[in-house]
Design a protein around this motif. Structure first.
Motif, PDB file in Angstrom:
ATOM      1  N   ALA A   1      -0.151  31.672  34.946  1.00 45.77           N
ATOM      2  CA  ALA A   1      -1.163  30.991  35.840  1.00 45.77           C
ATOM      3  C   ALA A   1      -1.854  31.126  37.389  1.00 45.77           C
ATOM      4  O   ALA A   1      -2.275  29.980  37.368  1.00 45.77           O
ATOM      5  CB  ALA A   1      -1.740  29.381  35.073  1.00 45.77           C
ATOM      6  N   GLY A   2      -0.380  31.913  37.807  1.00 46.68           N
ATOM      7  CA  GLY A   2      -1.164  31.936  39.468  1.00 46.68           C
ATOM      8  C   GLY A   2      -1.511  32.649  40.244  1.00 46.68           C
ATOM      9  O   GLY A   2      -1.876  32.594  41.579  1.00 46.68           O
ATOM     10  N   GLY A   3      -2.799  33.088  38.849  1.00 47.68           N
ATOM     11  CA  GLY A   3      -3.236  34.595  39.591  1.00 47.68           C
ATOM     12  C   GLY A   3      -2.974  35.457  39.534  1.00 47.68           C
ATOM     13  O   GLY A   3      -3.994  36.529  40.566  1.00 47.68           O
ATOM     14  N   LYS A   4      -1.512  36.076  39.003  1.00 47.35           N
ATOM     15  CA  LYS A   4      -1.649  37.205  39.355  1.00 47.35           C
ATOM     16  C   LYS A   4      -2.251  38.701  38.498  1.00 47.35           C
ATOM     17  O   LYS A   4      -3.164  39.480  40.138  1.00 47.35           O
ATOM     18  CB  LYS A   4      -0.267  37.668  38.413  1.00 47.35           C
ATOM     19  N   THR A   5      -3.239  37.972  37.482  1.00 46.67           N
ATOM     20  CA  THR A   5      -4.026  39.212  36.906  1.00 46.67           C
ATOM     21  C   THR A   5      -5.671  39.315  38.400  1.00 46.67           C
ATOM     22  O   THR A   5      -5.879  40.171  37.723  1.00 46.67           O
ATOM     23  CB  THR A   5      -4.731  38.142  35.698  1.00 46.67           C
ATOM     24  N   MET A   6      -5.671  37.830  38.363  1.00 44.59           N
ATOM     25  CA  MET A   6      -7.170  38.071  38.961  1.00 44.59           C
ATOM     26  C   MET A   6      -6.841  38.754  40.569  1.00 44.59           C
ATOM     27  O   MET A   6      -7.742  39.196  41.740  1.00 44.59           O
ATOM     28  CB  MET A   6      -8.058  36.801  39.127  1.00 44.59           C
ATOM     29  N   LEU A   7      -5.308  38.789  41.372  1.00 44.76           N
ATOM     30  CA  LEU A   7      -5.236  40.079  42.051  1.00 44.76           C
ATOM     31  C   LEU A   7      -5.174  40.650  41.753  1.00 44.76           C
ATOM     32  O   LEU A   7      -6.102  42.346  42.118  1.00 44.76           O
ATOM     33  CB  LEU A   7      -4.164  39.189  42.394  1.00 44.76           C
ATOM     34  N   LEU A   8      -5.024  41.496  40.633  1.00 41.44           N
ATOM     35  CA  LEU A   8      -4.708  43.048  40.741  1.00 41.44           C
ATOM     36  C   LEU A   8      -6.152  43.093  40.061  1.00 41.44           C
ATOM     37  O   LEU A   8      -6.778  44.062  40.145  1.00 41.44           O
ATOM     38  CB  LEU A   8      -4.226  43.368  38.872  1.00 41.44           C
ATOM     39  N   LYS A   9      -7.298  42.188  39.632  1.00 40.63           N
ATOM     40  CA  LYS A   9      -8.856  42.345  39.164  1.00 40.63           C
ATOM     41  C   LYS A   9      -9.591  41.939  41.024  1.00 40.63           C
ATOM     42  O   LYS A   9     -10.627  43.242  40.644  1.00 40.63           O
ATOM     43  CB  LYS A   9      -9.639  41.077  38.631  1.00 40.63           C
ATOM     44  N   SER A  10      -8.943  41.990  41.277  1.00 39.29           N
ATOM     45  CA  SER A  10      -9.744  42.090  42.685  1.00 39.29           C
ATOM     46  C   SER A  10      -9.705  43.186  43.416  1.00 39.29           C
ATOM     47  O   SER A  10      -9.957  43.529  44.468  1.00 39.29           O
ATOM     48  CB  SER A  10      -9.135  41.460  43.467  1.00 39.29           C
ATOM     49  N   ILE A  11      -8.223  43.733  43.043  1.00 36.81           N
ATOM     50  CA  ILE A  11      -7.791  44.913  44.231  1.00 36.81           C
ATOM     51  C   ILE A  11      -8.968  46.388  43.784  1.00 36.81           C
ATOM     52  O   ILE A  11      -9.366  46.835  44.187  1.00 36.81           O
ATOM     53  CB  ILE A  11      -6.415  45.700  43.952  1.00 36.81           C
ATOM     54  N   LEU A  12      -8.358  46.428  42.606  1.00 34.30           N
ATOM     55  CA  LEU A  12      -9.690  47.258  41.607  1.00 34.30           C
ATOM     56  C   LEU A  12     -10.945  46.974  41.189  1.00 34.30           C
ATOM     57  O   LEU A  12     -12.102  47.816  41.604  1.00 34.30           O
ATOM     58  CB  LEU A  12      -9.049  47.264  39.562  1.00 34.30           C
ATOM     59  N   SER A  13     -11.587  45.614  41.580  1.00 39.99           N
ATOM     60  CA  SER A  13     -12.823  45.852  41.946  1.00 39.99           C
ATOM     61  C   SER A  13     -13.150  45.745  43.214  1.00 39.99           C
ATOM     62  O   SER A  13     -14.444  46.669  43.329  1.00 39.99           O
ATOM     63  CB  SER A  13     -13.009  43.882  41.891  1.00 39.99           C
ATOM     64  N   ALA A  14     -12.557  45.422  43.960  1.00 42.12           N
ATOM     65  CA  ALA A  14     -12.714  46.337  45.655  1.00 42.12           C
ATOM     66  C   ALA A  14     -13.091  47.341  45.663  1.00 42.12           C
ATOM     67  O   ALA A  14     -13.984  48.356  46.332  1.00 42.12           O
ATOM     68  CB  ALA A  14     -11.650  45.617  47.076  1.00 42.12           C
ATOM     69  N   ALA A  15     -11.733  48.410  45.198  1.00 42.41           N
ATOM     70  CA  ALA A  15     -11.770  49.620  44.838  1.00 42.41           C
ATOM     71  C   ALA A  15     -13.214  50.062  44.448  1.00 42.41           C
ATOM     72  O   ALA A  15     -13.474  51.240  45.090  1.00 42.41           O
ATOM     73  CB  ALA A  15     -10.712  50.438  44.551  1.00 42.41           C
ATOM     74  N   PHE A  16     -13.702  49.813  43.303  1.00 34.75           N
ATOM     75  CA  PHE A  16     -14.314  50.109  42.220  1.00 34.75           C
ATOM     76  C   PHE A  16     -16.195  49.987  43.330  1.00 34.75           C
ATOM     77  O   PHE A  16     -16.908  50.477  43.382  1.00 34.75           O
ATOM     78  CB  PHE A  16     -14.865  49.553  41.615  1.00 34.75           C
ATOM     79  N   MET A  17     -16.218  48.638  43.736  1.00 33.17           N
ATOM     80  CA  MET A  17     -17.277  48.498  44.677  1.00 33.17           C
ATOM     81  C   MET A  17     -17.197  49.073  45.989  1.00 33.17           C
ATOM     82  O   MET A  17     -18.833  49.604  46.257  1.00 33.17           O
ATOM     83  CB  MET A  17     -17.408  46.946  45.041  1.00 33.17           C
TER      84      MET A  17
END
Length: 739
Positions: free
Chosen positions: A318-334
């Motif tokens: 619950a330290g934000g690993k999944t959200m970091l992964l989503k952030s990287i993919l989201s930035a590339a997608f946007m």
């Protein structure tokens, strides 16, 4: 875009928690459109950035032209609403064109030329889309008749309600609308005083009656409306025929408006939320600075350098690993779709990928009789179909033995890299991280845990493997300390020691990060101070230059006054003018001499701009000095000690004043260097005494002295011109010099 592609895109948006952000973005479109802009993305981005520098009003909501173009192609008849959709687009482009903007936006808008045939149609529509009936005499007359009938109806109803005969039957004095008919609410027996049709009954047993006069007027209005509709249809046929003739024009503005709509939606959405417009670069590097995922409320900005092929994220639960992964993919997608996002665009860099893929959710499905691991294998098999994709895998070893999975996924990751994929992985298991850690193409990143507060920090450290903190997380979420302590005992001392080493490494890295931040803050502070000092220096230099220029002008005026006095032969006036000029010059900053310095006879000194030596000293306060062949008595405080100097012996210069021939300077027998020095002093004296013309004798001889004199006179700033003297004044052996 096909339905299959659309569904895949929607699934990815949902997996990355971007649904709300994308829906908000889509609300800025004037008409429904896909996220991807067809064509050259670099050119689109240039237009978007150019439009971002322009203040403009949003376009109106406009329908898609697909049905409109289909009707025109088949020579069908459009209704006025469809025609007005075209009118709205034309008027919006005209609004932009009339602003006469510069740059590529202005060049683009200048290409729009409204077809002459369309202008005849456009004038029949108001700004609200209503048909301009005033332009047709028949329609205008019919509208006037309808208005007259309505006024008669209103007057008739008022007369009835005020009639004394009907007053006893009226239940109230209101006009009721039943089935779109104007009615009066009356009691039984009304037929004796009121002729009309019963429209309905009230709950109290009363009657809703529409008077005959009202019914007759409404019938007349219906006949008039039919006439109007017939005229409107005639216009619709005529306009549709005209629009069919200019289909290329309509297709052109439709295509250009779709493109413009994509641009303006991105610009206005970015402005509304203070977001940045970023386009993907032509490489696979990802560097995020201060990126915040739009789904998070008060998020901590993400900083990550993902320049390598694999990024492996480990660390606390619950330290934000999944959200970091989503952030990287989201930035590339946007960035791929040029969708505004929140980040530091100047320090960020996002590469380009043919596809963005995610394996995030647990694929276990009871209906399909599929396990978690089997579902994961199905999803992995689909990834191998792609090339040059960005892949995000959450909990890569989910659903099976971690040691076996570590070996399997190491080989899978190797194969994906060979296919040109770039992979982000999160995991709690250190086996896979240990297998991949020593590779140059793998970047490690760990979620940081606050030991004192015993909570995740939602920050990340690059270059280390993080501890999962399973026991601490269990305690935080309500598991008793007795159970947690027993679990630690079962876990074993060696494993605990390994965790402690990992923890210590994380702590040291965190301390190093804090020190780096302090140093960076200090460097930024110094940089800002340096910029401030430079600015102040530039201001001071400008002030000094302005003052110098002002003083030079003032000094030049005073010198001219001195020359005028010199020509008049007034010695006192000369001295007054020279003193006045010197007062205008900036005072020299005198060097301070140490109080304990003692001058001695024979010391070499500097007095003002001249160098010399001390001849004698009186009471240590006054000294007799020899400077340039002259002896002066000065105060010792005005002297500066200097190194040993060579004082040239004074050359006797023959300077004679002759009322007929002016000043003369005889240089016969001198060397070139000696002659130049003598001539320089001679010209200075002549200028000081106000002479405009002098004669210089150098002789003919070998020609060396004559050549040196010519060059010196050419370079002298106060010599206007010079020429050989007349024969009776020396001819080629002398020069007449004009000052």
């Amino acid at each position: 875009m096909s339905i299959n592609k659309t569904s895949k895109l929607d699934l990815l948006i949902n997996q990355l928690d971007l649904t709300e952000h994308i829906e908000q973005f889509k609300s800025f479109f004037s008409r429904q459109s896909s996220l991807y802009i067809e064509g050259d993305q670099e050119l689109h981005y240039r237009y978007i950035k150019a439009l971002d520098n322009v203040e403009f009003k949003a376009p109106p909501k406009v329908a898609d032209f697909y049905d409109i173009k289909g009707h025109l192609k088949k020579r069908g008849v459009l209704n006025f609403g469809q025609m007005f959709e075209i009118v709205k687009v034309v008027r919006y482009f005209r609004y932009f064109k009339n602003r006469e903007l510069e740059g590529i936006i202005g060049e683009w808008m200048s290409k729009f030329e409204v077809h002459e045939k369309f202008q005849t149609i456009e004038k029949y529509f108001t700004s609200e889309g209503k048909f301009e009936e005033n332009l047709d005499e028949t329609l205008f007359g019919l509208s006037a008749r309808i208005k007259e009938h309505k006024n008669n109806m209103s007057s008739s109803m008022k007369r009835m309600m005020s009639s004394s005969k009907l007053a006893g039957y009226l239940v109230d004095t209101q006009i009721h609308y039943i089935n779109d008919e104007e009615c009066l609410l009356v009691r039984g027996g009304f037929n004796h005083v009121l002729k009309g049709a019963v429209i309905g009954r009230s709950s109290g047993g009363f009657f809703y009656v529409s008077p005959d006069s009202i019914l007759k007027s409404k019938e007349q209005i219906r006949y008039i409306e039919q006439e109007r509709e017939a005229i409107f249809y005639t216009y619709a046929k005529e306009f549709s025929a005209t629009l069919s003739e200019i289909q290329p024009f309509i297709a052109y503005i439709d295509k250009e408006f779709t493109k413009f709509d994509n641009y303006q939606a991105r610009v206005l959405f970015a402005r509304s939320k203070n977001l940045q417009l970023v386009k993907s670069k032509n490489d696979s590097k990802i560097i995020l600075n201060s990126f915040t995922h739009p789904a998070l409320h008060k998020p901590k900005p993400v900083d990550v350098d993902f320049s390598k092929n694999i990024l492996m994220i480990t660390g606390v639960n619950a330290g934000g690993k999944t959200m970091l992964l989503k952030s990287i993919l989201s930035a590339a997608f946007m960035a791929k779709y040029i969708i505004p996002m929140s980040l530091n665009e100047n320090k960020s860099h996002i590469g380009s990928f043919k596809a963005v893929l995610s394996i995030i959710d647990d694929p276990q499905n009871v209906k399909n009789d599929i396990s978690t691991f089997a579902g994961r294998m199905q999803e992995f098999s689909k990834i191998f179909e792609y090339k040059s994709a960005l892949v995000g895998i959450d909990e890569i070893e989910l659903g099976t033995d971690s040691d076996e999975a570590a070996a399997l996924f190491k080989v899978i990751l190797d194969d994906l890299i060979k296919r040109g994929q770039k992979v982000v992985v999160t995991t709690h298991h250190k086996r896979l991280a240990a297998l991949m850690a020593d590779r140059d193409d793998v970047e490690l990143m760990a979620a940081i845990y606050d030991e004192e507060q015993r909570v995740p920090t939602y920050e990340f450290m690059q270059g280390i493997i993080g501890k999962s903190y399973a026991f601490e997380t269990a305690s935080r979420y309500g598991i008793s300390n007795a159970i947690v302590n027993e679990a630690k005992s079962v876990y074993g001392d060696n494993s605990e020691k390994l965790s402690l080493l990992i923890e210590r490494g994380s702590q040291l890295e965190r301390e190093l990060k804090q020190k780096h931040k302090k140093i960076d803050d200090r460097l930024e502070e110094l940089r800002l101070k340096e910029l401030d000092l430079r600015e102040q220096k530039e201001i001071l230099i400008k002030e000094i230059d302005d003052k110098k220029s002002e003083l030079k002008k003032s000094y030049a005026l005073a010198i001219d006054e001195a020359k005028t006095a010199a020509r008049a032969g007034d010695t006192k006036a000369i001295h007054r003018a020279m003193s006045k000029a010197n007062e205008k010059l900036p005072k020299e900053i005198k060097e301070t001499i140490p109080n304990n310095y003692v001058f001695k006879i024979g010391d070499f000194i500097k007095y003002r701009n001249n160098k010399g030596s001390i001849v004698s000293i009186k009471d240590k306060k006054e000294a007799l000095i020899e400077v340039g062949g002259m002896r002066l008595r000065v105060k010792t405080k005005d002297l500066k000690p200097t190194k040993n100097i060579y004082v040239k012996p004074q050359t006797n210069v023959k300077v004679n004043v002759d009322k007929k021939s002016g000043l003369k300077c005889d240089l016969h027998g001198m060397r070139a260097e000696e002659a130049e020095e003598t001539l320089d002093k001679f010209l200075s004296d002549a200028l000081l005494n106000g002479w405009d013309e002098v004669i210089v004798y150098h002789g003919i001889g070998t020609g060396k002295l004559s050549y040196a004199v010519k060059n010196f006179l050419k370079a002298h700033p106060k010599v206007k011109k010079f020429e050989d003297a007349p024969q009776h004044f020396g001819g080629f052996g002398a020069k007449i010099v004009t000052l």
